[in-house]
Design an enzyme around this catalytic site. Structure first.
Site, PDB file in Angstrom:
ATOM      1  N   ASP A 244      24.836  23.746  -0.398  1.00  0.00           N
ATOM      2  CA  ASP A 244      23.474  24.256  -0.468  1.00  0.00           C
ATOM      3  C   ASP A 244      23.447  25.683  -1.017  1.00  0.00           C
ATOM      4  O   ASP A 244      24.211  26.550  -0.578  1.00  0.00           O
ATOM      5  CB  ASP A 244      22.859  24.228   0.933  1.00  0.00           C
ATOM      6  CG  ASP A 244      21.419  24.686   0.956  1.00  0.00           C
ATOM      7  OD1 ASP A 244      20.584  24.018   0.334  1.00  0.00           O
ATOM      8  OD2 ASP A 244      21.140  25.723   1.588  1.00  0.00           O
ATOM      9  N   GLU A 281      24.390  23.304  -5.389  1.00  0.00           N
ATOM     10  CA  GLU A 281      23.010  23.641  -5.708  1.00  0.00           C
ATOM     11  C   GLU A 281      23.040  25.101  -6.135  1.00  0.00           C
ATOM     12  O   GLU A 281      23.347  25.985  -5.334  1.00  0.00           O
ATOM     13  CB  GLU A 281      22.080  23.468  -4.510  1.00  0.00           C
ATOM     14  CG  GLU A 281      20.635  23.835  -4.862  1.00  0.00           C
ATOM     15  CD  GLU A 281      19.752  24.071  -3.655  1.00  0.00           C
ATOM     16  OE1 GLU A 281      18.515  24.000  -3.822  1.00  0.00           O
ATOM     17  OE2 GLU A 281      20.273  24.339  -2.560  1.00  0.00           O
TER      18      GLU A 281
END
Length: 581
Positions: A244, A281
């Site tokens: 993330d 990400e």
């Protein structure tokens, strides 16, 4: 068994295990580490007291039966008898499916999700990407405010349930990827600061102090994060991790944390003799993230491509607010640029950021599969005020166009759960904070944020209302009804075409050639001998494909191949895949 904990600032550390207290000794070979022996077996509860303070859970706990604030429990990973021999599924050629355990089914558990994996096999995807599973206070939430980075959220079923899920997925031929959050930990239930300098004020992130990757004590913090990542891959036999918001991992050291992590994961892949991969990400549009370490990159294996999403979203919706503004000026042109160059912002000026952004990909060095392409994700749906999916505003034909562009583009495609049948349920932002002050702050902050963009506060769902989560659960009766069944069949056909047509998994970005008409709202592209055309307008389009003979491989509406003039006549809000030559 032996217990150990890193607590460099403590003068005394006491292990509380099975109802007894044991003073731990300093490890002479590892500064800051304490260790000792105690009787324990699988399930035994334990915790650590620092300098006679309260008993805290183990930072490396494999299980938190009573949530992040309770005692930890011993997990004997050797007790689980794996049923499936698994050689792995590599990332090139993959189709991913993002899944939130808490809303994939109404029950919201790993076991209930495992019962629905047959649907994904019929769909044709290759990997399930699970949203974060680390424990967080309460029962329901997105998972991005988790703590206890080595444990599985108990309401989902805990460690044994994850093993059963992975075992079942592997038995069906599906790989499993887990979304992990290293850039911050939840504000509630986070006891790491009591143990050591896991965070630093040297840098700041949107969530407060940064995880300590480069300040004093950072060697052990990095080892903690790398160890957690390897534990997920090794102990649960996962096939990959999604990392993330890696742009929030602030690290000024010569060897970036991500390089250290990718080196460790590649080493584990060699050890277990199966492919393992890391998907970032990243908001940076920096090709170094997915460039091999030998070529000066960080060595991650792929990353999400928000530029493709934004271009596609503006093309089909016409939205231009926020970051969509950069793409909405000429959305088909933006889409064409991402299809051929990977990113839209490759050093170009971003009006949203007020500066230039990104740098070009070297298409000779970066394969197309290293970018993930998608039309919807948990972020892009859930961060809308009402969590509305594309299906809430687009016709089935336009949804078919989104699917076609996603599943035939030169990227690794990813679907968000329910997208494949145009789910009518929203996916809204929901929380279950047990701290009333935090719950109220989140509720007020969410409504204030969207009120600033013109939404009435009463129209923004209350994240703490259980009904918000319930509305976000998939309705499994929908796939058998229209228009959902037709959209589902279209997704199945497109994924099957990826297996049947090698050109659709060719990793060469430079081989994609695009033509489009911004005014007429059609776009066509070529990948080898495969031609893909979409018409986003309501009126029919005449699309010049050239005189070579063609045959239709899949069409949303009945389409005749181009005649001698090479012109394809495509109905409005429709799409087609052809083989030409």
């Amino acid at each position: 068994m032996q217990f150990e904990v890193w607590a460099p600032q403590a003068g005394r550390v006491t292990l509380h295990c099975g109802g007894a207290a044991h003073a731990l000794g300093r490890d002479p070979d590892r500064p800051g580490w304490w260790y000792g022996e105690a009787e324990a077996r699988d399930g035994t509860r334990y915790g650590f007291a620092l300098d006679d303070g309260p008993v805290l859970p183990d930072p490396r706990a494999r299980r938190q039966p009573d949530g992040p604030d309770g005692l930890s429990a011993v997990v004997d990973h050797g007790r689980y008898a794996w049923r499936t021999a698994w050689a792995g599924v590599p990332l090139p050629g993959a189709v991913l499916y993002e899944l939130h355990v808490g809303t994939y089914t109404a029950e919201g558990t790993l076991d209930s999700a495992a019962e629905r994996l047959g649907h994904l096999v019929e769909l044709g995807v290759t990997h399930v990407e699970l949203m974060p599973l680390c424990p967080f206070p309460g029962r329901h939430g997105w998972g991005y405010e988790g703590v206890s980075l080595w444990a599985v959220h108990e309401p989902y079923g805990g460690p044994e349930a994850l093993k059963r899920f992975v075992d079942r997925a592997h038995a069906l031929g599906l790989g499993v990827v887990l979304d992990v959050v290293h850039n911050h930990l939840g504000p509630s239930g986070n006891h790491l600061p009591a143990f050591g300098p896991y965070f630093t004020d040297t840098h700041h992130t949107p969530w407060g102090s940064a995880v300590n990757l480069d300040a004093p004590g950072s060697d052990e913090v990095r080892a903690f994060l790398v160890g957690s990542a390897l534990a997920w891959l090794r102990d649960y036999r996962l096939d990959g991790l999604r990392l993330d918001a890696v742009h929030a991992l602030v690290d000024t050291r010569a060897c970036h944390f991500l390089e250290e992590l990718s080196t460790a994961v590649d080493g584990l892949a060699a050890e277990v003799d199966r492919p393992l991969f890391l998907i970032a990400e990243s908001d940076l549009n920096d090709p170094r993230v997915i460039t091999a370490r030998a070529d000066g990159g960080l060595g991650l294996h792929a990353q999400w491509n928000d530029d493709f999403h934004h271009a596609l979203h503006t093309a089909v919706t016409g939205e231009s607010q926020g970051y969509y503004g950069d793409f909405a000026r000429a959305p088909l042109g933006a889409l064409a640029k991402t299809l051929t160059g990977g990113w839209f912002h490759d050093g170009t000026y971003s009006s949203f950021r007020g500066r230039h952004h990104g740098r070009p990909l070297d298409r000779a060095r970066v394969a197309g599969h290293r970018l993930l392409g998608y039309g919807q994700t948990h972020d892009q749906i859930g961060n809308r005020a009402q969590g509305d999916r594309l299906a809430a505003s687009l016709s089935p034909g336009l949804l078919a166009c989104v699917a076609t562009l996603t599943l035939t583009a030169p990227f690794t495609p990813m679907l968000f759960m329910g997208e494949e049948w145009a789910a009518g349920t929203p996916w809204q932002f929901f929380t279950d904070h047990t701290d009333p002050d935090l719950a109220d702050a989140v509720r007020r902050g969410r409504r204030r944020e969207f009120a600033a963009h013109g939404w009435a506060e009463e129209d923004v769902p209350d994240p703490q209302d259980p009904a918000t989560r319930d509305r976000s659960c998939l309705d499994w009766s929908e796939p058998a009804t229209e228009p959902h069944a037709r959209v589902l069949a279209w997704h199945r056909r497109l994924i099957a075409l990826r297996r049947e047509e090698p050109d659709l998994t060719d990793p060469d970005l430079a081989d994609t050639k695009v033509a489009y008409d911004e005014g007429e709202r059609w776009l066509a592209f070529r990948r080898g001998d495969v031609r893909v055309a979409v018409n986003l307008a309501a009126a029919p389009a005449a699309i010049p494909l050239g005189p070579r003979p063609a045959r239709v491989l899949a069409a949303w509406e009945p389409v005749t191949p181009p005649g001698a003039d090479g012109v394809l006549h495509l109905p409005g809000e429709s799409c087609v895949v052809l083989r030409q030559g």
